[in-house]
Enzyme design. Structure first.
Site, PDB file in Angstrom:
ATOM      1  N   HIS A  53       4.564  -1.584  -0.390  1.00 16.24           N
ATOM      2  CA  HIS A  53       4.497  -2.724  -1.290  1.00 16.24           C
ATOM      3  C   HIS A  53       4.579  -4.021  -0.452  1.00 16.24           C
ATOM      4  O   HIS A  53       5.470  -3.691   0.616  1.00 16.24           O
ATOM      5  CB  HIS A  53       5.162  -2.956  -2.617  1.00 16.24           C
ATOM      6  CG  HIS A  53       5.150  -4.044  -3.429  1.00 16.24           C
ATOM      7  ND1 HIS A  53       3.997  -4.368  -3.778  1.00 16.24           N
ATOM      8  CD2 HIS A  53       6.039  -4.705  -3.856  1.00 16.24           C
ATOM      9  CE1 HIS A  53       3.785  -5.348  -4.653  1.00 16.24           C
ATOM     10  NE2 HIS A  53       5.233  -5.635  -4.786  1.00 16.24           N
TER      11      HIS A  53
ATOM     12  N   HIS B   4       5.345 -11.940  -4.451  1.00  8.53           N
ATOM     13  CA  HIS B   4       4.518 -10.890  -4.371  1.00  8.53           C
ATOM     14  C   HIS B   4       3.567 -10.782  -5.268  1.00  8.53           C
ATOM     15  O   HIS B   4       3.872 -11.205  -6.426  1.00  8.53           O
ATOM     16  CB  HIS B   4       5.374  -9.516  -4.116  1.00  8.53           C
ATOM     17  CG  HIS B   4       6.453  -9.352  -5.256  1.00  8.53           C
ATOM     18  ND1 HIS B   4       6.181  -8.046  -5.958  1.00  8.53           N
ATOM     19  CD2 HIS B   4       7.084 -10.019  -5.980  1.00  8.53           C
ATOM     20  CE1 HIS B   4       7.015  -8.205  -6.874  1.00  8.53           C
ATOM     21  NE2 HIS B   4       7.663  -9.272  -6.844  1.00  8.53           N
TER      22      HIS B   4
ATOM     23  N   CYS C 265      -1.583  -6.562  -3.327  1.00  7.20           N
ATOM     24  CA  CYS C 265      -0.470  -7.292  -2.620  1.00  7.20           C
ATOM     25  C   CYS C 265      -0.782  -7.439  -1.262  1.00  7.20           C
ATOM     26  O   CYS C 265      -0.334  -8.361  -0.509  1.00  7.20           O
ATOM     27  CB  CYS C 265       0.613  -6.372  -2.742  1.00  7.20           C
ATOM     28  SG  CYS C 265       0.673  -4.825  -2.233  1.00  7.20           S
TER      29      CYS C 265
END
Length: 232
Positions: A62, A74, A163
């Site tokens: 991530h 994010h 992301c």
């Protein structure tokens, strides 16, 4: 060539599907909802505004852009921005249910969370991707400003807007996702491997569960356009 195509194909498929859905492994007893957070768990004094933060997990990575003052921007799949304008609800930590429904509906938001909520207990790498973009790294302030401008609801795409695309656009000026590239290569490898019917069946079962379509072992072209449509 694959020495043992069935178990390897199954393992790779499961790993990459979980990667793209961004399901976050939750600790036992958490009920699959809000993760426990410990304020001050991370030393943010080593982070600078505009840094690219990377949290490696078992099945995925991530990414986020550090904005300073313990805040990280994010991109996360989330169904709530498409059904409500209540900022208080949207700003709550995204649960797995919201996340999965966001993937299905192809909706997301670029949100700002604390470092604790962003990292979810994982270790953080700082600017680890810079080595892949040696001459393309933008100024730290430029990266942070790009991230701040994108805060809010956005479309989500497994292939074109996740992301990783978000952070590479902010810090390097070009949206790129190496995780997506690896996933696509894995899918192609499984589909093209005519030696294993079971591997193709596993692809079909996974696609029914995750994508809502069953490919034919003799007509893979049916699966690929639908997958691209879902991802687009």
């Amino acid at each position: 060539t694959m020495k043992n195509p069935v178990p390897q194909a199954a393992s790779l498929l499961l790993e990459k599907l979980m990667l793209l859905v961004h399901i976050r492994p939750l600790p036992a007893g958490s009920g699959g909802e809000t993760p426990p957070t410990v304020p001050g768990y991370y030393d943010t004094s080593c982070f600078k505004r505009g840094d690219l933060l990377e949290v490696p997990r078992t099945l995925f990575i991530h990414f986020g852009i550090y904005l300073g003052e313990n805040r990280v921007a994010h991109l996360m799949p989330d169904i709530l921005p498409s059904i409500t304008g209540d900022r208080r609800q949207i700003q709550q930590v995204v649960t797995n249910k919201r996340l999965i429904l966001g993937v299905i509906a192809r909706t997301a938001s670029v949100r700002v969370d604390t470092v604790e909520d962003f990292a979810y207990g994982g270790s953080i790498l700082v600017n680890h991707m810079d080595r892949l973009f040696e001459d393309q790294v933008l100024g730290s302030e430029e990266a942070a400003r790009r991230a701040e401008k994108l805060v809010g609801a956005t479309a989500y795409s497994l292939l074109w807007n996740n992301c990783e695309h978000f952070v590479t656009y902010c810090r390097y000026g070009a949206p790129v996702s190496f995780q997506t590239d690896k996933f696509c290569e894995t899918v192609k490898m499984i589909i093209r491997d005519q030696r294993s019917v079971l591997a193709s069946v596993l692809v079909g079962l996974a696609s029914i569960v995750c994508l809502g379509v069953a490919p034919s072992t003799t007509l893979p072209t049916i699966f690929i356009p639908f997958f691209l449509w879902m991802a687009g």
